[in-house]
Design an enzyme around this catalytic site. Structure first.
Site, PDB file in Angstrom:
ATOM      1  CD  GLU A 106      -4.475  -8.147   1.690  1.00  0.00           C
ATOM      2  OE1 GLU A 106      -5.398  -7.432   2.140  1.00  0.00           O
ATOM      3  OE2 GLU A 106      -3.275  -7.834   1.795  1.00  0.00           O
TER       4      GLU A 106
ATOM      5  CD  GLU B 143      -2.833  -1.289   2.387  1.00  0.00           C
ATOM      6  OE1 GLU B 143      -2.937  -0.305   3.130  1.00  0.00           O
ATOM      7  OE2 GLU B 143      -3.434  -2.358   2.597  1.00  0.00           O
TER       8      GLU B 143
HETATM    9  O1  G3I Z   1      -3.235  -9.758  18.923  1.00  0.00           O
HETATM   10  C1  G3I Z   1      -3.650  -8.550  19.574  1.00  0.00           C
HETATM   11  C2  G3I Z   1      -4.332  -8.881  20.897  1.00  0.00           C
HETATM   12  O2  G3I Z   1      -3.372  -9.487  21.764  1.00  0.00           O
HETATM   13  C3  G3I Z   1      -4.886  -7.607  21.507  1.00  0.00           C
HETATM   14  O3  G3I Z   1      -5.622  -7.944  22.676  1.00  0.00           O
HETATM   15  C4  G3I Z   1      -5.800  -6.899  20.530  1.00  0.00           C
HETATM   16  C5  G3I Z   1      -6.261  -5.572  21.104  1.00  0.00           C
HETATM   17  O4  G3I Z   1      -6.921  -4.867  20.092  1.00  0.00           O
HETATM   18  O5  G3I Z   1      -5.078  -6.620  19.300  1.00  0.00           O
HETATM   19  C6  G3I Z   1      -4.631  -7.828  18.679  1.00  0.00           C
HETATM   20  O6  G3I Z   1      -3.924  -7.500  17.496  1.00  0.00           O
HETATM   21  C7  G3I Z   1      -4.791  -7.085  16.426  1.00  0.00           C
HETATM   22  C8  G3I Z   1      -4.460  -7.960  15.197  1.00  0.00           C
HETATM   23  O7  G3I Z   1      -5.219  -7.513  14.059  1.00  0.00           O
HETATM   24  C9  G3I Z   1      -4.762  -9.439  15.428  1.00  0.00           C
HETATM   25  O8  G3I Z   1      -6.141  -9.580  15.650  1.00  0.00           O
HETATM   26  C10 G3I Z   1      -4.467  -5.633  16.117  1.00  0.00           C
HETATM   27  O9  G3I Z   1      -4.906  -4.839  17.193  1.00  0.00           O
HETATM   28  C11 G3I Z   1      -5.187  -5.214  14.846  1.00  0.00           C
HETATM   29  O10 G3I Z   1      -4.737  -3.929  14.459  1.00  0.00           O
HETATM   30  C12 G3I Z   1      -4.858  -6.175  13.704  1.00  0.00           C
HETATM   31  O11 G3I Z   1      -5.646  -5.784  12.585  1.00  0.00           O
HETATM   32  C13 G3I Z   1      -5.221  -6.360  11.331  1.00  0.00           C
HETATM   33  C14 G3I Z   1      -4.896  -5.207  10.372  1.00  0.00           C
HETATM   34  O12 G3I Z   1      -4.556  -5.735   9.063  1.00  0.00           O
HETATM   35  C15 G3I Z   1      -3.711  -4.388  10.844  1.00  0.00           C
HETATM   36  O13 G3I Z   1      -2.562  -5.213  10.908  1.00  0.00           O
HETATM   37  C16 G3I Z   1      -6.366  -7.192  10.773  1.00  0.00           C
HETATM   38  O14 G3I Z   1      -6.570  -8.346  11.600  1.00  0.00           O
HETATM   39  C17 G3I Z   1      -6.010  -7.661   9.364  1.00  0.00           C
HETATM   40  O15 G3I Z   1      -7.122  -8.338   8.760  1.00  0.00           O
HETATM   41  C18 G3I Z   1      -5.655  -6.457   8.482  1.00  0.00           C
HETATM   42  O16 G3I Z   1      -5.233  -6.967   7.240  1.00  0.00           O
HETATM   43  C19 G3I Z   1      -4.937  -5.973   6.232  1.00  0.00           C
HETATM   44  C20 G3I Z   1      -3.730  -6.452   5.448  1.00  0.00           C
HETATM   45  O17 G3I Z   1      -2.628  -6.652   6.322  1.00  0.00           O
HETATM   46  C21 G3I Z   1      -3.394  -5.457   4.340  1.00  0.00           C
HETATM   47  N1  G3I Z   1      -4.560  -5.262   3.445  1.00  0.00           N
HETATM   48  C22 G3I Z   1      -5.782  -4.829   4.184  1.00  0.00           C
HETATM   49  C23 G3I Z   1      -6.138  -5.847   5.255  1.00  0.00           C
HETATM   50  C24 G3I Z   1      -7.431  -5.477   5.963  1.00  0.00           C
HETATM   51  O18 G3I Z   1      -7.261  -4.277   6.656  1.00  0.00           O
END
Ligand code: G3I
Length: 371
Positions: free
Chosen positions: A273, A162
């Site tokens: 994705e 991105e």
């Molecule tokens: O694992 C921690 C947990 O320990 C904690 O309690 C919790 C508190 O909010 O957070 C958890 O981590 C989260 C993680 O997902 C795992 O669930 C993060 O906060 C959260 O920010 C993270 O979000 C991910 C996001 O990317 C940012 O990395 C989404 O699951 C994931 O689906 C999303 O994927 C992105 C791709 O990488 C790039 N393209 C878009 C796509 C969708 O946004």
């Protein structure tokens, strides 16, 4: 909730115990007697897979079984991002991604990497380091350590994710990120070169989302890739995230032209994705499923008419776990409502989107393999 598995289902017969309670159990047509997407992908000579999170594989045997049955590859949804791998400088956490790789290798699946450089899931200490002018050193340390750690074991890497956003008015259409501010436009090339140095055989991919109608973004992506190629930067593919939007028909002519151009440049097109977002979360599931399936069909028909992706992945396998239910990331906020835009529903039943993938992969299989 099933008891956590002590170790991973290296060989799924290992899995015992009750399957987790069914998810939504909402109405679905019955596709259960058809061969799996994994079988179809293998016949087609490509990989089909999904983004997965470690905890769900450990805690939900029905989900682990479904991944092993339907997928020939996985991608960590978060375990290979900076915020997990290097939460503090030089404090490395490879365990989650190593565990996912052992699950993959234990079940004859492949794994791809996502993502070496992104402005999200990027820890505050690293952003501070960029501001302090340590960006090049941090980027080199991260990429050489991470790509070196998995050298030869991943099918491909999303090296940069991105980096394009024409709305930020950069002359090259680059997104205004801490990386651009710290290292200038050449940061993309630097990341690819570092990845190639760490693993000369890795397939290196630029990954991006393209919302319907973003023609300027497609043009900026192609211009970026051309600049990389002109500078002899090793790049092998463009990953299109393919987060489709149910309410909006797509300009399939634009999708096809983009695929043709990527192929003409000698690059592979990766569907990295795929899922289908919705705005209406009403209870008319038949209507919603048909719309979700139609969006996926028009997209995959357009792409597969022009090219044969090496890897097609959905962003999640089951609607039980999807970012589309997380209001932090998905604007139309399905929070708490059953969503429909993935190959399996919350009860691990095959959806109409699953059937669209089944038909798309069937179409890719050589005639003699269709028997
Ligand atoms: O694992 C921690 C947990 O320990 C904690 O309690 C919790 C508190 O909010 O957070 C958890 O981590 C989260 C993680 O997902 C795992 O669930 C993060 O906060 C959260 O920010 C993270 O979000 C991910 C996001 O990317 C940012 O990395 C989404 O699951 C994931 O689906 C999303 O994927 C992105 C791709 O990488 C790039 N393209 C878009 C796509 C969708 O946004």
């Amino acid at each position: 909730m099933v008891a956590a598995l002590a170790a991973f289902p290296q060989a799924l017969p290992f899995l015992k115990g009750s399957v987790r309670a069914a998810g939504t159990g909402l109405p679905q047509p019955d596709f259960s007697d058809l061969p799996s997407l994994r079988v179809l992908a293998e016949k087609a000579g490509i990989f089909f897979g999904a983004a997965v999170q470690l905890r769900f594989l450990q805690e939900e045997m029905d989900f682990a079984r479904a991944v092993q049955k339907e997928c020939s590859m996985i991608v960590p949804e978060g375990s290979l991002k900076w915020s997990v791998l290097q939460p503090q400088e030089n404090r490395w956490n490879f365990q989650p991604a190593d565990s996912l790789l052992s699950f993959a290798e234990g079940n004859a699946l492949k794994m791809r990497g996502h993502t070496l450089l992104w402005h999200n899931a990027f820890p505050a200490w690293a952003e501070e380091g960029l501001r302090e002018g340590r960006g090049e050193a941090l980027l080199e340390a991260h990429i050489s350590k991470v790509v070196g750690h998995y050298k030869g074991r991943l099918t491909s890497w999303d090296v940069v994710n991105e980096a394009i956003n024409p709305k930020d008015d950069h002359p090259l259409g680059l997104r205004d990120t801490p990386w651009l501010r710290a290292l200038g436009p050449d940061y993309v090339a630097k990341a690819f070169r570092l990845a190639a140095q760490a693993d000369p055989n890795a397939r290196l991919v630029y990954n991006e989302f393209i919302l319907e109608g973003e023609e300027d973004k497609r043009a900026a992506i192609l211009a970026l890739v051309r600049r990389l190629q002109d500078a002899n930067v090793p790049i092998h593919g463009v990953g299109v995230q393919s987060h489709l939007w149910a309410p909006k028909r797509q300009r399939v002519d634009k999708i096809r032209a983009f695929c043709r151009e990527i192929t003409r440049m000698g690059l592979d097109y990766y569907v990295t994705e795929l899922d289908v977002g919705e705005k209406d979360y009403g209870d008319d599931f038949e209507k919603r499923d048909l719309l979700v399936a139609e969006r996926a069909r028009e997209y995959l028909d357009a792409v597969l008419t022009e090219c044969k992706p090496k890897e097609i992945l959905t962003w999640g396998l089951s609607t039980r776990h999807s970012w589309m239910a997380d209001p932090r990331y998905f604007k139309s906020n399905a929070e708490g409502k059953p969503i429909r835009g993935l190959p399996l529903d919350g009860a691990m039943k095959r959806t109409r989107l699953w059937h669209v993938l089944y038909q798309a992969l069937s179409g890719l299989a050589p005639a003699e393999a269709k028997a």
